[in-house]
Each structure stands twice: as C-alpha cells, then as structure tokens.
Design an enzyme around this catalytic site. Sequence first.
Site, PDB file in Angstrom:
ATOM      1  N   VAL A  53     -25.580  -9.465  10.051  1.00 58.49           N
ATOM      2  CA  VAL A  53     -25.121  -8.275   9.323  1.00 58.49           C
ATOM      3  C   VAL A  53     -25.858  -7.032   9.801  1.00 58.49           C
ATOM      4  O   VAL A  53     -25.270  -5.962   9.962  1.00 58.49           O
ATOM      5  CB  VAL A  53     -25.298  -8.459   7.793  1.00 58.49           C
ATOM      6  CG1 VAL A  53     -24.905  -7.195   7.043  1.00 58.49           C
ATOM      7  CG2 VAL A  53     -24.489  -9.654   7.295  1.00 58.49           C
ATOM      8  N   CYS A  54     -27.140  -7.176  10.075  1.00 60.98           N
ATOM      9  CA  CYS A  54     -27.991  -6.032  10.425  1.00 60.98           C
ATOM     10  C   CYS A  54     -27.460  -5.181  11.582  1.00 60.98           C
ATOM     11  O   CYS A  54     -27.403  -3.951  11.461  1.00 60.98           O
ATOM     12  CB  CYS A  54     -29.409  -6.493  10.723  1.00 60.98           C
ATOM     13  SG  CYS A  54     -30.209  -7.315   9.331  1.00 60.98           S
ATOM     14  N   PRO A  55     -27.036  -5.780  12.704  1.00 59.60           N
ATOM     15  CA  PRO A  55     -26.596  -4.913  13.808  1.00 59.60           C
ATOM     16  C   PRO A  55     -25.320  -4.135  13.481  1.00 59.60           C
ATOM     17  O   PRO A  55     -25.114  -3.051  14.027  1.00 59.60           O
ATOM     18  CB  PRO A  55     -26.383  -5.875  14.977  1.00 59.60           C
ATOM     19  CG  PRO A  55     -26.218  -7.211  14.363  1.00 59.60           C
ATOM     20  CD  PRO A  55     -27.036  -7.187  13.096  1.00 59.60           C
TER      21      PRO A  55
END
Length: 182
Positions: A53-55
């Site tokens: 999810v972070c990128p």
Amino acid sequence: MLTVGDTLPSFNLKAVPAGQPQNPSEAFVEINDKSYEGKWLVLFAWPKDFTFVCPTEIAAFSQMNEEFADRDAQILGLSTDSEFVHLAWKRDHEDLRDLKFPMLSDLKRELSQSLGILDKNEGVDLRATFIVDPDGIIRHVAVNDLSVGRNPQETLRILDALQTDELCPCNWQQGEEVLKVA
C-alpha cells in the site's frame, strides 16, 4: 498522539533527498524541524518500505508535489526504516525513483514516538498525516489503519481550507465561497 494545536516536536533526521542522487555524496541529507522555516509542512508517515500500500500513497503524493509547492507547502515522508533502506527502495521501485520530496528515516523512532504514531502491535508508524503551519503548529491530523491508504487530494483540499483562515463547509474546494457569519 499529538493533535491539532500542538507544536511539531523538534527533530533532526537523516533522509534520502528528492530526485535521484547521482553520486554517493548526494545520497543522504540531514533534515530538521527548521529546514523549511516559513513553509507549511505536510508530514506523512507509512509503516514499512518494500510493502504494497505504501508505494501507492508515496507515488500519489509525489505526483501532486507541485500543487503542494504552489501553496508554499513542503511534503516530508517518514518511516522507521533506515535511510539505506529508503534509498534501496527508491532505486528498486519504478514509481519511487524520482520522488519529489525527501524520505525521512526515523530509525530510533524518536519523532514517531513524540508524535504518538507508533502502532502498538507492530512498532512501526501508522499511516498518519500531519499538516503543520509555518509557526510549527499542527493544524490537521489524520490516521488510517495499516491496511488502508490515504487520499493526497483530500490532504491538499484540507491544506487549501486551512490557508483561507475562514469557515469552510463540508466538501469545500479551493475557489468556492467560504461561510460568512451573519
């Protein structure tokens, strides 16, 4: 957790700068709470590098960097990963190679602890977003569950509303009328 009206804690962290470093001497910089004096700060934290999810969030904030800069705001990304892991991730992940903002390393978890954004079970940063005014006062805080990405467009909308210093109704967008007290 710090909240609206609190002062952003002092910090001095190693970071991977915006863009793609051309040589090792440019790979890391020191950034502190005074590095962008006189600007609004949009500080957003994510749990871990090399995740899923972070990128998506990081790339979305980077794509909107110019819009934040047009509002005299500096985006700062933050996680508890080291600066070396940040650099490796930037080089490895196509969407992160030319980020338009620095990635702060809070390896000792000092800033994250001061902000109160460490997940109690995992010991990593929650998906927290802080909008800080030029005087260092936190004006907005949002925190998402580790599994749910945030919306940078909503962060920009909130920054716009805060910068009017007026009463802004639900779903207000830049350029629309603000509320007037009769």
